[in-house]
Design a protein around this motif. Structure first.
Motif, PDB file in Angstrom:
ATOM      1  N   ALA A 303       0.830  -1.250  -0.078  1.00  0.00           N
ATOM      2  CA  ALA A 303      -0.058  -0.148   0.051  1.00  0.00           C
ATOM      3  C   ALA A 303       0.997   1.253  -0.172  1.00  0.00           C
ATOM      4  O   ALA A 303       1.762   1.583   0.882  1.00  0.00           O
ATOM      5  N   ALA A 304       0.708   2.092  -1.127  1.00  0.00           N
ATOM      6  CA  ALA A 304       1.371   3.470  -1.207  1.00  0.00           C
ATOM      7  C   ALA A 304       0.568   4.343  -1.619  1.00  0.00           C
ATOM      8  O   ALA A 304      -0.125   4.316  -2.589  1.00  0.00           O
ATOM      9  N   LEU A 305       0.678   5.592  -1.201  1.00  0.00           N
ATOM     10  CA  LEU A 305      -0.221   6.674  -1.484  1.00  0.00           C
ATOM     11  C   LEU A 305       0.738   7.908  -1.650  1.00  0.00           C
ATOM     12  O   LEU A 305       1.268   8.273  -0.814  1.00  0.00           O
ATOM     13  N   TYR A 306       0.365   8.570  -2.763  1.00  0.00           N
ATOM     14  CA  TYR A 306       1.048  10.186  -2.850  1.00  0.00           C
ATOM     15  C   TYR A 306       0.065  11.109  -2.088  1.00  0.00           C
ATOM     16  O   TYR A 306      -1.196  10.987  -2.523  1.00  0.00           O
ATOM     17  N   HIS A 307       0.641  12.037  -1.391  1.00  0.00           N
ATOM     18  CA  HIS A 307       0.055  13.118  -0.701  1.00  0.00           C
ATOM     19  C   HIS A 307       0.469  14.557  -1.577  1.00  0.00           C
ATOM     20  O   HIS A 307       2.078  14.461  -1.460  1.00  0.00           O
ATOM     21  N   ILE A 308      -0.324  15.463  -1.915  1.00  0.00           N
ATOM     22  CA  ILE A 308       0.254  16.739  -2.679  1.00  0.00           C
ATOM     23  C   ILE A 308      -0.389  17.959  -1.865  1.00  0.00           C
ATOM     24  O   ILE A 308      -1.624  17.860  -1.552  1.00  0.00           O
ATOM     25  N   ILE A 309       0.404  18.681  -1.661  1.00  0.00           N
ATOM     26  CA  ILE A 309      -0.207  20.051  -0.968  1.00  0.00           C
ATOM     27  C   ILE A 309       0.503  21.194  -1.442  1.00  0.00           C
ATOM     28  O   ILE A 309       1.929  21.243  -1.791  1.00  0.00           O
ATOM     29  N   GLY A 310      -0.321  22.407  -1.808  1.00  0.00           N
ATOM     30  CA  GLY A 310       0.369  23.522  -2.321  1.00  0.00           C
ATOM     31  C   GLY A 310       1.135  24.396  -1.182  1.00  0.00           C
ATOM     32  O   GLY A 310       0.980  24.150  -0.044  1.00  0.00           O
TER      33      GLY A 310
END
Length: 321
Positions: A303-310
């Motif tokens: 299980a892997a997940l990308y997290h993006i925030i400005g």
């Protein structure tokens, strides 16, 4: 926020709506089978047919490109950051005025923070339909695409012309530029000299992160992938992190601006004040600012997940050469 309200901020992989006429090379042999997706923000499509799934400003755009084997995206550049991670398949990225300055092969989960101001292209070199997810800096994504001159010339031979305003016209359908509207001018030789031609050895170490390296770093805490103190040290107007089963936590938290969750492998349960939802690879979720939430794997296995925030950093140049 109710589950029904949150569903409007979730774009399921199976619900993605492609545009096959998004860019000027849509008729050019070798590029005429690609599909473009605009998931969050206006993107950079040159076609009025492009569907935008979520128009809420995030400080960046999220899109995707789907291509069958041997299909390529033509050489172009952007004024803001462009980051890709591979969701499905095997891909070759290449760059330079003619696409021969350097190249790198990416596997599923790998991420490439492509330097701004460099002509780049990519092709699916796998055996099946492939998908890459994209992050573009800025809410307006830098005002569009800058094409290598030969791309515009080749496109004209196959019926597509681009106005100076960045709008496509298909001469094979009888379309023509409106009176008073000029063609997109080709870059001059002097302008072309300002586009760097870095080698593979110059680009790959500082701009490419491999999936399994990130997974190893995310064993206990999320791996900082793109940011001032990350694996790929940069300030492109957003930060990217990778979470795995080992670094996911049930502890609720919030952000002061919208963030985006994009699973790479496994299924993830996102819980917030008001409900929960399960995300699968290829899904994209926009989490509202100020909303307490958490994301954890919901099934056994990888299980892997990308997290993006400005961030408040400019969405401009990322080439440090």
């Amino acid at each position: 926020m109710t589950p029904q309200e949150m569903e409007t901020r979730i774009v399921r992989y199976g619900d993605l709506r492609p545009c096959k006429t998004a860019f000027i090379d849509a008729h050019t042999p070798g590029s005429d089978q690609k599909e473009n997706f605009t998931i969050i923000g206006g993107g950079v499509s040159e076609s009025p047919d492009q569907h935008v799934h979520i128009s809420i400003p995030h400080g960046f755009n999220i899109g995707a490109a789907g291509q069958p084997p041997k299909c390529r995206n033509s050489l172009h550049s952007h004024r803001t950051a462009e980051v890709f991670f591979v969701l499905k398949g095997r891909w070759r990225f290449f760059w330079g005025r003619w696409g021969d300055a350097g190249e790198v092969m990416l596997e599923e989960g790998d991420i490439f923070n492509i330097p701004t101001g460099i002509f780049r292209g990519f092709e699916n070199i796998g055996d099946d339909y492939g998908m890459i997810m994209a992050i573009l800096g800025g809410d307006d994504a830098g005002g569009g695409v800058i094409w290598a001159p030969q791309v515009i010339e080749d496109a004209a031979d196959h019926g597509l012309v681009l106005s100076e305003e960045g709008k496509l016209y298909d001469t094979k359908k009888g379309e023509a530029l409106p009176e008073g509207v000029k063609l997109m001018p080709l870059l001059s030789e002097e302008e072309l000299k300002t586009y760097p031609e870095p080698t593979t050895a110059e680009v790959v170490p500082g701009y490419v992160a491999r999936y399994w390296d990130m997974v190893a770093l995310a064993d206990r805490t999320p791996a900082k992938v793109i940011g001032p103190d990350a694996m790929l040290r940069d300030r492109p107007g957003f930060e990217v992190a990778l979470l795995t089963r080992g670094s996911a936590t049930e502890e609720m938290h919030q952000h002061d601006r919208p963030s985006v969750l994009m699973p790479v492998t496994g299924h993830w349960r996102v819980t917030w004040e008001g409900g929960s939802a399960t995300l699968a690879p290829g899904d994209t979720m926009s989490v509202p600012e100020g909303l307490m939430h958490t994301a954890v794997p919901s099934m056994t296995g990888a299980a892997a997940l990308y997290h993006i925030i400005g961030t408040d950093d400019p969405a401009g140049s990322t080439w440090h050469g």
